[in-house]
Design a protein around this motif. Structure first.
Motif, PDB file in Angstrom:
ATOM      1  N   MET A   1     -32.886  79.842   1.088  1.00 32.78           N
ATOM      2  CA  MET A   1     -32.692  80.354  -0.410  1.00 32.78           C
ATOM      3  C   MET A   1     -33.989  80.069  -1.293  1.00 32.78           C
ATOM      4  SD  MET A   1     -28.800  78.939  -0.397  1.00 32.78           S
ATOM      5  CE  MET A   1     -28.122  79.486  -1.714  1.00 32.78           C
ATOM      6  N   SER A   2     -34.087  80.990  -2.080  1.00 32.11           N
ATOM      7  CA  SER A   2     -34.918  80.839  -3.250  1.00 32.11           C
ATOM      8  C   SER A   2     -34.391  79.866  -4.444  1.00 32.11           C
ATOM      9  CB  SER A   2     -35.493  81.934  -3.841  1.00 32.11           C
ATOM     10  OG  SER A   2     -34.369  82.645  -4.424  1.00 32.11           O
ATOM     11  N   PRO A   3     -35.147  79.083  -5.159  1.00 35.74           N
ATOM     12  CA  PRO A   3     -34.549  78.201  -5.972  1.00 35.74           C
ATOM     13  C   PRO A   3     -33.625  78.995  -6.919  1.00 35.74           C
ATOM     14  CG  PRO A   3     -36.788  77.659  -6.015  1.00 35.74           C
ATOM     15  CD  PRO A   3     -36.764  78.794  -5.202  1.00 35.74           C
ATOM     16  N   GLU A   4     -33.997  80.399  -7.353  1.00 35.56           N
ATOM     17  CA  GLU A   4     -32.862  81.279  -8.301  1.00 35.56           C
ATOM     18  C   GLU A   4     -31.821  81.380  -7.394  1.00 35.56           C
ATOM     19  OE1 GLU A   4     -35.895  81.623  -7.137  1.00 35.56           O
ATOM     20  OE2 GLU A   4     -37.352  82.180  -8.924  1.00 35.56           O
ATOM     21  N   LYS A   5     -31.945  81.557  -6.346  1.00 37.93           N
ATOM     22  CA  LYS A   5     -30.671  82.056  -5.392  1.00 37.93           C
ATOM     23  C   LYS A   5     -29.711  80.811  -5.293  1.00 37.93           C
ATOM     24  CE  LYS A   5     -28.024  84.170  -2.151  1.00 37.93           C
ATOM     25  NZ  LYS A   5     -26.901  84.410  -2.797  1.00 37.93           N
ATOM     26  N   ILE A   6     -30.438  79.696  -5.294  1.00 37.75           N
ATOM     27  CA  ILE A   6     -29.547  78.424  -5.223  1.00 37.75           C
ATOM     28  C   ILE A   6     -28.671  78.229  -6.534  1.00 37.75           C
ATOM     29  CG2 ILE A   6     -29.432  75.873  -4.991  1.00 37.75           C
ATOM     30  CD1 ILE A   6     -31.897  76.354  -3.287  1.00 37.75           C
ATOM     31  N   VAL A   7     -29.535  78.411  -8.039  1.00 41.59           N
ATOM     32  CA  VAL A   7     -28.970  78.192  -9.118  1.00 41.59           C
ATOM     33  C   VAL A   7     -27.728  79.296  -9.201  1.00 41.59           C
ATOM     34  CG1 VAL A   7     -29.290  78.533 -11.617  1.00 41.59           C
ATOM     35  CG2 VAL A   7     -30.828  77.363 -10.044  1.00 41.59           C
ATOM     36  N   ASP A   8     -27.806  80.506  -8.737  1.00 38.46           N
ATOM     37  CA  ASP A   8     -27.099  81.798  -8.758  1.00 38.46           C
ATOM     38  C   ASP A   8     -25.645  81.194  -8.151  1.00 38.46           C
ATOM     39  OD1 ASP A   8     -26.600  84.244  -9.539  1.00 38.46           O
ATOM     40  OD2 ASP A   8     -26.636  85.074  -7.627  1.00 38.46           O
ATOM     41  N   GLU A   9     -26.078  80.938  -6.687  1.00 38.78           N
ATOM     42  CA  GLU A   9     -24.887  80.637  -6.037  1.00 38.78           C
ATOM     43  C   GLU A   9     -23.983  79.279  -6.561  1.00 38.78           C
ATOM     44  OE1 GLU A   9     -24.404  82.339  -3.628  1.00 38.78           O
ATOM     45  OE2 GLU A   9     -23.036  81.351  -2.339  1.00 38.78           O
ATOM     46  N   ILE A  10     -24.735  78.301  -7.340  1.00 41.60           N
ATOM     47  CA  ILE A  10     -23.943  77.426  -7.975  1.00 41.60           C
ATOM     48  C   ILE A  10     -23.144  77.716  -9.063  1.00 41.60           C
ATOM     49  CG2 ILE A  10     -24.004  75.089  -9.181  1.00 41.60           C
ATOM     50  CD1 ILE A  10     -24.517  74.541  -6.202  1.00 41.60           C
ATOM     51  N   THR A  11     -23.786  78.892  -9.886  1.00 40.66           N
ATOM     52  CA  THR A  11     -23.103  79.257 -10.886  1.00 40.66           C
ATOM     53  C   THR A  11     -22.036  80.269 -10.699  1.00 40.66           C
ATOM     54  OG1 THR A  11     -25.330  79.859 -12.046  1.00 40.66           O
ATOM     55  CG2 THR A  11     -23.815  80.972 -13.057  1.00 40.66           C
TER      56      THR A  11
ATOM     57  N   GLY B   1     -26.992  66.690  -1.999  1.00 43.19           N
ATOM     58  CA  GLY B   1     -26.793  67.553  -3.030  1.00 43.19           C
ATOM     59  C   GLY B   1     -27.894  67.398  -4.071  1.00 43.19           C
ATOM     60  N   MET B   2     -28.578  65.981  -4.094  1.00 42.88           N
ATOM     61  CA  MET B   2     -29.530  66.086  -4.947  1.00 42.88           C
ATOM     62  C   MET B   2     -30.883  66.784  -4.436  1.00 42.88           C
ATOM     63  SD  MET B   2     -28.968  61.837  -5.995  1.00 42.88           S
ATOM     64  CE  MET B   2     -30.328  61.715  -7.151  1.00 42.88           C
ATOM     65  N   ILE B   3     -31.034  66.586  -3.167  1.00 41.20           N
ATOM     66  CA  ILE B   3     -32.207  67.427  -2.720  1.00 41.20           C
ATOM     67  C   ILE B   3     -32.160  68.726  -2.865  1.00 41.20           C
ATOM     68  CG2 ILE B   3     -33.288  68.065  -0.373  1.00 41.20           C
ATOM     69  CD1 ILE B   3     -32.293  65.441   0.849  1.00 41.20           C
ATOM     70  N   ILE B   4     -30.964  69.558  -2.862  1.00 42.18           N
ATOM     71  CA  ILE B   4     -30.658  70.838  -3.312  1.00 42.18           C
ATOM     72  C   ILE B   4     -31.095  71.082  -4.669  1.00 42.18           C
ATOM     73  CG2 ILE B   4     -28.915  72.646  -3.125  1.00 42.18           C
ATOM     74  CD1 ILE B   4     -27.846  71.387  -0.746  1.00 42.18           C
ATOM     75  N   GLY B   5     -30.515  70.410  -5.580  1.00 41.76           N
ATOM     76  CA  GLY B   5     -30.705  70.372  -6.874  1.00 41.76           C
ATOM     77  C   GLY B   5     -32.197  70.252  -7.291  1.00 41.76           C
ATOM     78  N   ALA B   6     -32.933  69.339  -6.699  1.00 41.13           N
ATOM     79  CA  ALA B   6     -34.229  69.097  -7.036  1.00 41.13           C
ATOM     80  C   ALA B   6     -35.105  70.219  -6.621  1.00 41.13           C
ATOM     81  CB  ALA B   6     -34.810  67.791  -6.115  1.00 41.13           C
ATOM     82  N   TYR B   7     -34.679  70.690  -5.140  1.00 42.78           N
ATOM     83  CA  TYR B   7     -35.622  72.099  -5.079  1.00 42.78           C
ATOM     84  C   TYR B   7     -35.329  73.147  -6.022  1.00 42.78           C
ATOM     85  CZ  TYR B   7     -36.950  75.936  -2.116  1.00 42.78           C
ATOM     86  OH  TYR B   7     -37.361  77.146  -1.534  1.00 42.78           O
ATOM     87  N   ALA B   8     -34.075  73.141  -6.438  1.00 46.36           N
ATOM     88  CA  ALA B   8     -33.691  74.224  -7.163  1.00 46.36           C
ATOM     89  C   ALA B   8     -34.376  74.232  -8.507  1.00 46.36           C
ATOM     90  CB  ALA B   8     -32.219  74.615  -7.407  1.00 46.36           C
ATOM     91  N   ILE B   9     -34.749  73.078  -9.211  1.00 41.68           N
ATOM     92  CA  ILE B   9     -35.374  72.930 -10.343  1.00 41.68           C
ATOM     93  C   ILE B   9     -36.713  72.679 -10.379  1.00 41.68           C
ATOM     94  CG2 ILE B   9     -33.154  72.383 -11.487  1.00 41.68           C
ATOM     95  CD1 ILE B   9     -34.800  69.605 -11.986  1.00 41.68           C
ATOM     96  N   GLY B  10     -37.044  72.178  -9.073  1.00 38.91           N
ATOM     97  CA  GLY B  10     -38.597  71.996  -9.005  1.00 38.91           C
ATOM     98  C   GLY B  10     -38.801  70.517  -9.207  1.00 38.91           C
TER      99      GLY B  10
END
Ligand SMILES: Cc1cc2nc3c(=O)[nH]c(=O)nc-3n(C[C@H](O)[C@H](O)[C@H](O)COP(=O)(O)O)c2cc1C
Ligand code: FES
Length: 625
Positions: free
Chosen positions: A178-188, A247-256
């Motif tokens: 997943m790209s960071p954008e895709k992760i944020v999109d999925e959470i949204t 969860g934090m690893i995923i969030g960190a990757y998503a926001i950089g």
């Protein structure tokens, strides 16, 4: 050197290796082996779970049956009222109120002979029937334990048990597919809203932080949990810390972000210890640190222990505390997603919010958003405490009614007493009365009732709780926890506390109700931070639903629940008193007198209204008015 070598050996360098480890853990598991899981949550520990765990380990060793039995000490398994609890797998026989002396029998009868010990089973009070398996116990059966269910399955100090259950596969999916954008999109798309209190849409917060300018960004987990009666966040961090870290690893990757903090109060030694072990193990296994799973992404997590101030759970106060300053809130002119810790973009989420993330990434937003109501998706974990039979950790899909939670899962009110109210949302939540018990649990529905979801505290009250005294207690708590920086909160809460104390002492004045309502609104409108803005809720919600009880205190100088000492009187019913003298002997102020075998009397001048006479009279001759 040897230690370093061992650590390097454990390092998982690729996703393939992670999957291989998982497979080998599953293959290596002897399915014929019995499993004993002793709850090591705080409530069970207080009731002797450590001694039970020791007894199991000694008995297993003494009988040399290690190959037949897998032993583990888990985090809170949820049904704290029935602790200490022990699960015997593979089918999860549920033993409750276990004592160390029961252990040899559990080994001999259940583990070795496959027999059930009826005495240790839970009896369903509705049908007066013993229940053998955990999944059939109504307390568990009516929940959806997506987040806390794993607590019963793993030893939180063993990362391999988490990996065997699929742990870190969501992080691997996020990092590689997943790209960071895709992760944020999925959470949204999942509709996840923050579980720390405000219910802010998580995806929107992640997006703001993702696009915020800055080379250095931080990810923070809020595990402050200062609300009286709440212990769900501490139990998740203590019982399944890897779910939060993942969860934090995923969030960190998503926001950089490459640096994260877990802010947890020092009064949670188990959560601190287990989160620390989890971080160390994740570092050893290459799931935290440099180049996670060979993805090129690096992220580390540090634990920061809070000093125990309730206000430090508020985002700006938490940031100040993390920076080593006094934990006081600031006016928020800029969102912390843009300017947070050390003025860098920071992503702050609650423990439960983080624990939901791996689930959403693994199962997908479409799956997740089917759970719950239109405006509140997923499940919510509550600490159900107070006047309730089945106190413990409860996880329900959003939308389940308060009645179902309190009666079907919580088992109703002890002693056949009448339900009075439920305080949802922590100290600055609001009291919800009986007529709204059919309200679905949902962020907006609870707010509409003048209460709130908060972080998941739920305190049940019965007819013996005085609502004015309850409001006084919460205002007193908030007064003590207010940082004192802004006038409306500091002075307003002091004034509210003074008025409520006067009312409970029988010195209420007719104008008090209007004064409190006005004050409540002023504090709400003028306070600097969320503590002050919600602090008047306990008064405003109780005035809204229980005005008669306030009026009884103010106008009639009566406390209908019989709680406020200055408003009650103990007398002896001469027709029922046989002069046995037990009450007189127990009365510490010598307020009771009378001849042997003749009715006694209470000297009101000496009586301190402690109620010992009422408790000690077998004949019901002491009357409380
Ligand atoms: C007085 C006060 C105390 C708070 N305490 C907590 C807390 O203990 N844990 C928490 O996660 N959020 C707490 N919050 C909410 C946080 O300010 C913040 O909104 C939250 O951590 C954001 O995470 P979320 O979006 O996942 O909910 C508190 C807010 C206030 C006003
Ligand atoms: S502490 Fe054991 S069930 Fe909660």
């Amino acid at each position: 050197m040897e230690q370093l070598q061992q650590a390097l050996d454990k390092r998982i360098k690729t996703v393939v290796q992670l999957e291989q480890l998982r497979q080998s853990l599953i293959d290596g598991k002897d399915t014929g082996r019995m499993a004993v899981s002793v709850c090591g949550g705080t409530a069970c520990l207080a009731l002797g779970a450590r001694e039970i765990a020791t007894a199991f380990k000694q008995e297993i060793e003494k009988r040399e049956i290690q190959v037949k039995v897998e032993f583990k000490e888990t985090g809170c398994q949820g049904f704290c009222a029935r602790g200490p609890v022990v699960l015997v797998g593979p089918k999860n026989i549920f033993y409750q109120k276990v004592k160390p002396e029961d252990v040899p029998e559990i080994i001999e009868e259940t583990i070795l002979k496959g027999k059930i010990i009826k005495r240790l089973l839970y009896t369903d009070p509705a049908v007066k029937q013993e229940i053998t398996y955990e999944a059939d116990v109504p307390f568990y059966k009516k929940q959806a334990r997506l987040i806390i269910g794993t607590n019963s399955e793993i030893d939180p100090t063993d990362i391999e048990q988490y990996i065997a259950l699929g742990g870190y596969s969501a992080a691997a999916k996020a990092l590689f597919q997943m790209s960071p954008e895709k992760i944020v999109d999925e959470i949204t798309r999942s509709g996840l809203r923050g579980r720390g209190g405000g219910g802010f849409p998580t995806g929107r917060k992640w997006q703001s932080c993702r696009v915020a300018e800055g080379d250095i960004k931080y990810v923070i987990c809020n595990g402050d949990e200062g609300d009286p009666g709440s212990y769900q966040d501490g139990s998740i961090l203590g019982g399944n810390p890897h779910s939060v870290i993942e969860g934090m690893i995923i969030g960190a990757y998503a926001i950089g972000s490459h640096e994260g903090y877990i802010y947890v109060r020092n009064e949670y030694p188990l959560a601190v210890k287990h989160a620390r072990i989890a971080i160390e193990q994740a570092m050893d296994y290459g799931l935290l640190g440099d180049n996670i799973l060979g993805s090129g992404f690096s992220f580390k997590v540090t634990i920061n222990k809070g000093g125990g101030a309730f206000v430090c759970g508020e985002s700006s106060a938490l940031i100040a505390s993390l920076e080593g300053k006094v934990g006081e809130p600031k006016a928020k002119y800029v969102h912390m997603a843009e300017k947070g810790l050390w003025d860098r973009p920071s992503l702050l989420n609650n423990v439960k919010t983080w624990a939901n993330v791996p689930l959403i990434i693994n199962k997908g937003s479409a799956w997740y958003s089917k759970i719950g109501t239109a405006g509140s998706k997923g499940t919510m974990v509550f600490s159900l405490v107070g006047k309730i039979n089945n106190s413990g950790l409860v996880e329900i899909p959003m939308g389940v009614t308060l009645r179902k939670m309190i009666y079907d899962i919580g088992g109703g009110i002890p002693g056949g007493k009448k339900f009075k109210a439920v305080q949802a949302g922590g100290p600055s939540g609001g009291c919800i009365p009986e007529q709204y018990l059919d309200t679905p649990v949902d962020f907006d529905e609870l707010t509409g009732l003048g209460s709130m979801m908060g972080s998941g505290g739920m305190i049940v009250m019965d007819e013996d709780n005085c609502i004015v005294d309850v409001a006084r207690y919460f205002i007193e708590f908030l007064k003590g926890e207010s940082c004192g920086k802004c006038v409306p909160c500091r002075e307003g809460l002091a004034k509210l506390s003074e008025i409520l104390t006067r009312i409970t002492r029988g010195e209420g004045r007719p104008e008090d109700i209007e004064t409190m309502t006005d004050l409540g609104e002023i504090i709400h409108d003028g306070a600097l931070c969320g503590l002050g803005r919600s602090a008047a809720n306990p008064v405003l919600s109780t005035l809204r639903y229980f005005k008669d009880e306030y009026l009884a205190h103010i106008n009639d100088k009566k406390c209908p629940a019989g709680v406020c000492r200055e408003l009650i009187e103990y007398t002896i019913d001469t027709k029922k008193c046989n002069g046995c003298g037990v009450c007189a002997r127990n009365c510490t102020t010598k307020a009771i007198s009378g001849e042997k075998r003749k009715a006694h009397t209470i000297n009101q001048g000496l009586c301190v209204k402690c109620g010992v006479c009422e408790d000690s009279c077998k004949f019901g001759a002491v009357v409380k008015r």
